[in-house]
Design an enzyme around this catalytic site. Sequence first.
Site, short mmCIF file in Angstrom:
data_model
loop_
_atom_site.label_atom_id
_atom_site.label_comp_id
_atom_site.label_asym_id
_atom_site.label_seq_id
_atom_site.Cartn_x
_atom_site.Cartn_y
_atom_site.Cartn_z
N GLY A 112 0.80 -1.85 0.38
CA GLY A 112 0.17 0.04 0.06
C GLY A 112 0.87 1.17 -0.01
O GLY A 112 0.32 2.12 -0.13
N CYS A 158 -27.34 -8.37 -17.62
CA CYS A 158 -26.74 -8.67 -18.48
C CYS A 158 -27.73 -8.47 -20.15
O CYS A 158 -27.77 -9.91 -19.53
CB CYS A 158 -25.09 -9.21 -18.73
SG CYS A 158 -24.47 -8.50 -20.56
N CYS A 207 -25.12 -11.51 -22.18
CA CYS A 207 -24.84 -12.90 -21.07
C CYS A 207 -26.27 -13.27 -20.63
O CYS A 207 -26.06 -14.57 -20.16
CB CYS A 207 -23.70 -13.16 -21.79
SG CYS A 207 -23.07 -12.27 -20.04
N CYS A 258 -22.25 -6.61 -19.33
CA CYS A 258 -21.04 -7.19 -18.69
C CYS A 258 -19.62 -5.88 -19.12
O CYS A 258 -19.89 -5.78 -20.46
CB CYS A 258 -20.29 -8.17 -19.13
SG CYS A 258 -21.74 -9.54 -18.44
N CYS A 263 -18.07 -12.24 -21.15
CA CYS A 263 -19.64 -12.00 -20.99
C CYS A 263 -20.03 -12.87 -22.92
O CYS A 263 -20.19 -14.16 -22.56
CB CYS A 263 -19.53 -10.79 -22.16
SG CYS A 263 -21.34 -10.44 -22.24
#
Lengths: 247, 620
Positions: free
Chosen positions: B54, B264, B267, B284, B290
């Site tokens: 980090g 979606c 899909c 998606c 997808c």
Amino acid sequence: MQTTPVLTVRDLRKSFTLHTIDGRKVTSLHGVDLDVAAGEHVALAGPSGAGKSSFLRCVHRSYLPDSGSVVLHTDDGPVELTDLPDREMARLRGRELGYVSQFLSAPPRTAPLEVVASAARRRGMSRTEARDAAAESLKRLALDEALWDVDCSVLSGGERQRVNIAAGTVHPPRLLLLDEPVSALDPVNRERALELIASLSASGVAVLAVFHDLDAMHRLATRVVRFADGDIAEIGPPADVLGAHAA
Amino acid sequence: MTDTLTTHAPGAAPCRLTHTLDAIDAATPGRGILDEGSKREIRRASLTAVCVPGYLTPFGSREMPVARGWGSGGLQVTLGLVTADDVVKVIDQGDDDGVNATNLRRLIEDSEKCASTKDTREATIIQSRHRIPEEPMGEDQILVLQVPNSEPLRAVQKSVTECARMHAEADYSMMWVSLYEDLVRNGVITKTTGYPVLVNGRYVMITSPIPRWDVPQLHDSPFLTLLGAGREKRIFAVPPYTDVRPLTFDDVPFEVEGSKDQQCERCGSTDTFLVEAAPGRMMCSDVEWCTRVTDADVDLDRHANNAPLQYLPDPQRRVRVAAAADHRDPKELVDRPVPAHAEGWTLAVRGVGKVHGPGGADAVPGTGPEAGTAISPRTGAVVAAWDVSFDVAPGEALGIIGESGSGKSTVLRCLIGDEKATAGSMFLTTLDEGRTDVFTLDDTERRALRIDTLGLVHQNPADGLTMTVSAGGNIAERLTAAGWRNYYEIRDRAAYLLEKVEVPLDRMDDPVHTFSGGMRQRVQIAKALATDPRVLLLDEPTTGLDASVAAGVLDLLRNLLAERDTAAVVVSHDFAVIEALTDRTLVMNVGRAVETGLTDQLFQDPHHPYTQRLVAAARR
């Protein structure tokens, strides 16, 4: 005559150096000795400039004495006030001393009930006790209840002075210092105030007072101390001192 | 570049190391667009980033064939890591076939002679902007994210040095304030990409540029994530299996974008991150996923387990979480009696001095009230304050009075830590029972004292407030710094304080720059009181306010001081303020304390020539 000592003053001296006026030195007390016992009312008499108010203020420590000793006899034993650290002096003042001057010195924008109640709180009362005591005190001095929660600055001189007396005497302190407390009052209210002061003495409060009118001194004082040129010229019963002085 | 290594191992060994490195350089002749030295620098920074999860690791970047801000950071990381055996996948906006993705992929392929793929399962290095692939990644894969803005604190702090300090001291209260402000303004968190996370319990990192949807993926992930910021030349990392927590108030649940009923169009997936392809038409964002769902070439269960569906917005969950969190009474903080020293004080100041300029204590002779100057005849330094001592008890207010330039505020600044005292010491009973000199503490410890023990009210509210932040947010800053993590608790405490200082509650969520001077000062006082400090320092609290407003603030302070056990120091040049607030006063002149006493005694019976002049001047 009670003999429990409350205040013992020895060789109290006070002078002022006026640095703004080429360092001139003005002496106002030349070594004053005085004892005040519980329940005693000692009146300070004498012409203006004789040192009466200076004496009261030195006891209250609004003036810092040059030398000498001011001992207050508290429940915890005698306390020397002249060199008491400021912080303790501030606390002791709130707890043990009542000081009523000619004019009310309250924080700006505070109401009578608040002024008196906070004085009672400083003397050790709880918030609610203090409010009740303050109400009673103001009632006793006949301040119109409609004025209790208004700003002190809108009150008349006489009303303000009654607030001042109420704050000084509420939940009575050990020692009451009075500097012309009734001069702004009308005859009826003056009478009420004098009665209140008399009743405090009767209940054991030690009083050290400056009055300009002889009548008040005659009525209240157990002893009169006549000041002249920063020193005590005479001490005795009112009739003796005042009579002699008046003549 | 090799010099940095020699410093770690003085003597003969570094020479050998240097030679070894040079030998490696000679054996691996420059290939592609980055020379070996540049790659080594990137690897070194990446290793540091992995070691300190980090943390923003700076690195020396050479010029790049793509404009900075177009993925140059991610590109450098990938070029630094990639070998001829690697298989690289590049995604931009979830798509392998976008112009940027295609060009970057070709660039990497040509430069490093490595293979490329569009199938996440085959890739060893996935360079991405905007997304983590829907396909769950494994331990043998590395995710490289292109980062446009790396510094999480940039939005709240412009100074780079100050940002570095805040990271070093984990001083992230302003991040919490920005979340607080978002919640206040919008009712829910609206920050989508770049959501701040706490990595490994230490550094706050920005997850730019992935959506909140992908943030839970970073937590305890099997894969290594490296984030490269080309413009700012920083690399940071989330090593595999690292704790990554989105910054979230205890009583406001973390949520991802989307809703339970969206799907979606292409899909039919209900557990993927969707974007609006056309108005009202959701698809998606991950094109590869997808397509493979359509081709039935996916492990749907594995994906569903990995999807952050439990974080979808849910009003009932919000209520549950808020109800479950602890909630303190805003009026009563933890029982914190003000401890007093055996000698009675809470704060003791001994011989404090501040000299601006050369000489230190040697500059002092020849200055002061007698000399009539603060400028040292010996060194020319300004002796702003010298040998100032006092102490303050619980429930007591001490005044410091003197004309402008007498050193009052200098003393206060030394106490609060804005200036470093040249001499003297300071003790607080809350710190080691008054045995440790506060002046010997380091900056971090001094800061902690400011949050917990010392409250300061500046003359100018702008010095004590963040003007663009709401009144409540300003109080939240102090509270979050003190560790408060409960949104509704913070709201209640802020409302309680604002009510106390008589700021109308319907103004609580307005930025303070829209407030009048008197209101700002009240908000500043509320902020100073937020954590119930045992010592309150007031620097000319009413100066600069018009008479009636100043009177209101003065009354407020008087009542606050009367009802609390705080030890207060009031600095003012105005006798009326000192008289109204304090029992004891210290008079300062040309940097020295010339007189102390009961406030009424100083006013009626001033001794020092300077005090007499001051009092005479005050009587108008």
